[in-house]
Scaffold this motif. Structure first.
Motif, mmCIF file in Angstrom:
data_model
loop_
_atom_site.group_PDB
_atom_site.id
_atom_site.type_symbol
_atom_site.label_atom_id
_atom_site.label_comp_id
_atom_site.label_asym_id
_atom_site.label_seq_id
_atom_site.Cartn_x
_atom_site.Cartn_y
_atom_site.Cartn_z
ATOM 1 N N ARG A 198 -8.330 -3.220 1.011
ATOM 2 C CA ARG A 198 -7.003 -3.534 1.564
ATOM 3 C C ARG A 198 -6.255 -4.508 0.667
ATOM 4 O O ARG A 198 -5.083 -4.308 0.349
ATOM 5 C CB ARG A 198 -7.116 -4.137 2.963
ATOM 6 C CG ARG A 198 -7.425 -3.161 4.061
ATOM 7 C CD ARG A 198 -7.077 -3.745 5.428
ATOM 8 N NE ARG A 198 -7.601 -5.083 5.646
ATOM 9 C CZ ARG A 198 -8.838 -5.345 6.053
ATOM 10 N NH1 ARG A 198 -9.676 -4.346 6.272
ATOM 11 N NH2 ARG A 198 -9.230 -6.590 6.243
ATOM 12 N N LYS A 199 -6.932 -5.562 0.253
ATOM 13 C CA LYS A 199 -6.285 -6.582 -0.571
ATOM 14 C C LYS A 199 -5.908 -6.024 -1.941
ATOM 15 O O LYS A 199 -4.808 -6.274 -2.448
ATOM 16 C CB LYS A 199 -7.215 -7.792 -0.728
ATOM 17 C CG LYS A 199 -7.417 -8.571 0.561
ATOM 18 C CD LYS A 199 -8.421 -9.705 0.370
ATOM 19 C CE LYS A 199 -8.658 -10.459 1.670
ATOM 20 N NZ LYS A 199 -9.680 -11.532 1.532
ATOM 21 N N ALA A 200 -6.814 -5.259 -2.537
ATOM 22 C CA ALA A 200 -6.555 -4.715 -3.876
ATOM 23 C C ALA A 200 -5.401 -3.723 -3.856
ATOM 24 O O ALA A 200 -4.506 -3.761 -4.714
ATOM 25 C CB ALA A 200 -7.822 -4.052 -4.417
ATOM 26 N N VAL A 201 -5.415 -2.824 -2.876
ATOM 27 C CA VAL A 201 -4.361 -1.808 -2.789
ATOM 28 C C VAL A 201 -3.021 -2.454 -2.460
ATOM 29 O O VAL A 201 -1.982 -2.086 -3.028
ATOM 30 C CB VAL A 201 -4.743 -0.741 -1.738
ATOM 31 C CG1 VAL A 201 -3.554 0.172 -1.452
ATOM 32 C CG2 VAL A 201 -5.929 0.071 -2.217
ATOM 33 N N ALA A 202 -3.017 -3.426 -1.550
ATOM 34 C CA ALA A 202 -1.770 -4.104 -1.191
ATOM 35 C C ALA A 202 -1.161 -4.792 -2.398
ATOM 36 O O ALA A 202 0.052 -4.687 -2.651
ATOM 37 C CB ALA A 202 -2.023 -5.114 -0.073
ATOM 38 N N MET A 203 -1.978 -5.494 -3.164
ATOM 39 C CA MET A 203 -1.478 -6.180 -4.350
ATOM 40 C C MET A 203 -0.925 -5.188 -5.374
ATOM 41 O O MET A 203 0.160 -5.382 -5.942
ATOM 42 C CB MET A 203 -2.587 -7.018 -4.985
ATOM 43 C CG MET A 203 -2.145 -7.811 -6.208
ATOM 44 S SD MET A 203 -3.506 -8.792 -6.910
ATOM 45 C CE MET A 203 -3.890 -9.876 -5.531
ATOM 46 N N LEU A 204 -1.645 -4.101 -5.576
ATOM 47 C CA LEU A 204 -1.244 -3.088 -6.550
ATOM 48 C C LEU A 204 0.097 -2.460 -6.160
ATOM 49 O O LEU A 204 1.001 -2.308 -6.992
ATOM 50 C CB LEU A 204 -2.327 -2.020 -6.635
ATOM 51 C CG LEU A 204 -2.176 -0.928 -7.698
ATOM 52 C CD1 LEU A 204 -2.251 -1.530 -9.098
ATOM 53 C CD2 LEU A 204 -3.273 0.125 -7.523
ATOM 54 N N LEU A 205 0.255 -2.111 -4.900
ATOM 55 C CA LEU A 205 1.469 -1.426 -4.464
ATOM 56 C C LEU A 205 2.650 -2.381 -4.298
ATOM 57 O O LEU A 205 3.802 -1.997 -4.487
ATOM 58 C CB LEU A 205 1.193 -0.667 -3.165
ATOM 59 C CG LEU A 205 0.204 0.499 -3.326
ATOM 60 C CD1 LEU A 205 -0.104 1.136 -1.983
ATOM 61 C CD2 LEU A 205 0.755 1.545 -4.302
ATOM 62 N N GLU A 206 2.377 -3.617 -3.924
ATOM 63 C CA GLU A 206 3.457 -4.611 -3.889
ATOM 64 C C GLU A 206 4.010 -4.838 -5.290
ATOM 65 O O GLU A 206 5.230 -4.959 -5.481
ATOM 66 C CB GLU A 206 2.946 -5.918 -3.297
ATOM 67 C CG GLU A 206 2.803 -5.886 -1.782
ATOM 68 C CD GLU A 206 2.134 -7.127 -1.232
ATOM 69 O OE1 GLU A 206 1.604 -7.931 -2.035
ATOM 70 O OE2 GLU A 206 2.130 -7.302 0.006
ATOM 71 N N ASN A 207 3.136 -4.878 -6.279
ATOM 72 C CA ASN A 207 3.577 -5.027 -7.673
ATOM 73 C C ASN A 207 4.383 -3.814 -8.137
ATOM 74 O O ASN A 207 5.201 -3.915 -9.056
ATOM 75 C CB ASN A 207 2.380 -5.241 -8.598
ATOM 76 C CG ASN A 207 1.745 -6.605 -8.428
ATOM 77 O OD1 ASN A 207 2.399 -7.537 -7.946
ATOM 78 N ND2 ASN A 207 0.479 -6.729 -8.788
ATOM 79 N N SER B 299 -4.184 4.501 -11.113
ATOM 80 C CA SER B 299 -3.188 5.576 -11.040
ATOM 81 C C SER B 299 -2.590 5.741 -9.648
ATOM 82 O O SER B 299 -1.755 6.620 -9.428
ATOM 83 C CB SER B 299 -3.841 6.906 -11.464
ATOM 84 O OG SER B 299 -4.919 7.246 -10.591
ATOM 85 N N LEU B 300 -3.008 4.897 -8.700
ATOM 86 C CA LEU B 300 -2.547 5.041 -7.315
ATOM 87 C C LEU B 300 -1.025 4.995 -7.177
ATOM 88 O O LEU B 300 -0.450 5.865 -6.517
ATOM 89 C CB LEU B 300 -3.199 3.965 -6.441
ATOM 90 C CG LEU B 300 -2.731 3.890 -4.979
ATOM 91 C CD1 LEU B 300 -2.961 5.212 -4.260
ATOM 92 C CD2 LEU B 300 -3.428 2.740 -4.253
ATOM 93 N N PRO B 301 -0.313 4.033 -7.765
ATOM 94 C CA PRO B 301 1.151 4.002 -7.594
ATOM 95 C C PRO B 301 1.831 5.287 -8.079
ATOM 96 O O PRO B 301 2.747 5.795 -7.408
ATOM 97 C CB PRO B 301 1.581 2.789 -8.431
ATOM 98 C CG PRO B 301 0.377 1.903 -8.441
ATOM 99 C CD PRO B 301 -0.789 2.838 -8.509
ATOM 100 N N ASP B 302 1.385 5.814 -9.224
ATOM 101 C CA ASP B 302 1.996 7.044 -9.749
ATOM 102 C C ASP B 302 1.694 8.239 -8.861
ATOM 103 O O ASP B 302 2.569 9.071 -8.595
ATOM 104 C CB ASP B 302 1.495 7.316 -11.171
ATOM 105 C CG ASP B 302 2.055 6.328 -12.185
ATOM 106 O OD1 ASP B 302 3.106 5.728 -11.899
ATOM 107 O OD2 ASP B 302 1.433 6.167 -13.244
ATOM 108 N N LYS B 303 0.451 8.345 -8.401
ATOM 109 C CA LYS B 303 0.086 9.476 -7.534
ATOM 110 C C LYS B 303 0.829 9.411 -6.205
ATOM 111 O O LYS B 303 1.281 10.434 -5.669
ATOM 112 C CB LYS B 303 -1.434 9.490 -7.306
ATOM 113 C CG LYS B 303 -2.237 9.849 -8.546
ATOM 114 C CD LYS B 303 -3.719 9.895 -8.234
ATOM 115 C CE LYS B 303 -4.526 10.267 -9.458
ATOM 116 N NZ LYS B 303 -4.215 11.626 -9.941
ATOM 117 N N LEU B 304 0.971 8.219 -5.664
ATOM 118 C CA LEU B 304 1.696 8.052 -4.407
ATOM 119 C C LEU B 304 3.172 8.407 -4.594
ATOM 120 O O LEU B 304 3.769 9.095 -3.754
ATOM 121 C CB LEU B 304 1.549 6.623 -3.898
ATOM 122 C CG LEU B 304 2.230 6.310 -2.566
ATOM 123 C CD1 LEU B 304 1.677 7.189 -1.450
ATOM 124 C CD2 LEU B 304 2.048 4.834 -2.217
ATOM 125 N N ALA B 305 3.758 7.959 -5.690
ATOM 126 C CA ALA B 305 5.165 8.271 -5.970
ATOM 127 C C ALA B 305 5.380 9.781 -6.084
ATOM 128 O O ALA B 305 6.395 10.308 -5.624
ATOM 129 C CB ALA B 305 5.608 7.568 -7.248
#
Length: 255
Positions: free
Chosen positions: A18-27, A111-117
């Motif tokens: 949760r913390k890692a994903v939240a930080m990554l996506l907030e950035n 690659s999570l932000p790009d895949k989500l986008a």
């Protein structure tokens, strides 16, 4: 698409993830909230509503695909499955649950932000302007969350919507714009349960406009309330929006 104002809810029972994903996506520019389980998610929805839900699949109280099925029956919200299950299995669950996409944790988080986008771009091709107009509705609700959620859902379904929080605002809108249906919560601040129907008809001059109660109360309670106060129907949010859409279209066509 720009993610600068996109509201994203991350549901995962792992504190670290949760913390890692939240930080990554907030950035990456998302507005992010997190929940460890479905009960925590329900509490959060009383004050904040996401555009997209990114959910783990293997959770103790309810699996991500079960959550997706439940949400898709009731609400218009994107759901993306996010799991360390084998990609082939994850794809099957996404298809069977009606999820808008899936992302494998096995592929790493970078690659999570790009895949989500990519998923958000693929699922945002139908805009409100492309949906045929279904009718004119005034939504009366003194809660900001109710205004945001129900107003957004109706607009996406093609209804032309005006949103008001009280009778004074209703009077101003009604003076220049005539709805085909009034959709209202049964109790506004300072009124008796159901009294808003009578006030709209008698004090606001909306006697000829159909009025529908819509809230979290049971269908039976709302139907009883509608009969008592002279509303045209009472529909529960619990049974989902499909019945609401059908009823509103029927009333709009009859007007």
């Amino acid at each position: 698409m720009s993610s600068s104002k996109h509201k994203l809810l991350v549901i995962d029972d792992s504190d670290l993830i949760r913390k890692a994903v939240a930080m990554l996506l907030e950035n990456a520019g998302y507005e992010v909230e997190v929940a460890a389980h479905v009960a925590e998610f329900d509490d959060l929805l009383t004050s904040w509503w996401p555009d997209t839900i990114l959910t783990d699949v293997q959770m103790p109280d309810m699996t991500g695909d079960e959550l997706c099925r439940s949400l898709k029956r009731r609400l218009l919200v994107r759901v993306v499955l996010f799991s360390n299950l084998p990609p082939a299995r994850l794809a099957e669950l996404a298809e069977s649950s009606g999820a808008d996409g899936y992302i494998s944790k096995l592929e790493g988080f970078a690659s999570l932000p790009d895949k989500l986008a990519d998923i958000l771009r693929a699922t945002s091709s139908i805009t409100t302007s492309e949906v045929p107009e279904a009718g004119r509705v005034i939504l009366v609700d003194d809660m900001e969350l109710g205004q945001e959620v129900t107003g957004t859902v109706l607009a996406r379904e093609g209804f032309e919507v005006r949103i008001v929080a009280n009778l004074d605002e209703f009077s101003k809108v009604f003076a220049t714009w005539t709805p085909q249906v009034i959709l209202t919560i049964p109790k506004l601040t300072g009124t008796e349960e159901g009294e808003v129907c009578q006030l709209l008809k008698d004090r606001m001059g909306a006697k000829s406009v159909p009025i529908v109660f819509f809230s979290d109360d049971s269908s039976l309670a709302l139907s009883t309330l509608a009969e008592r106060w002279g509303a045209d129907d009472g529909l529960s949010k619990v049974v989902g929006y499909d019945k609401l859409f059908k009823k509103l279209r029927q009333l709009c066509l009859a007007s």
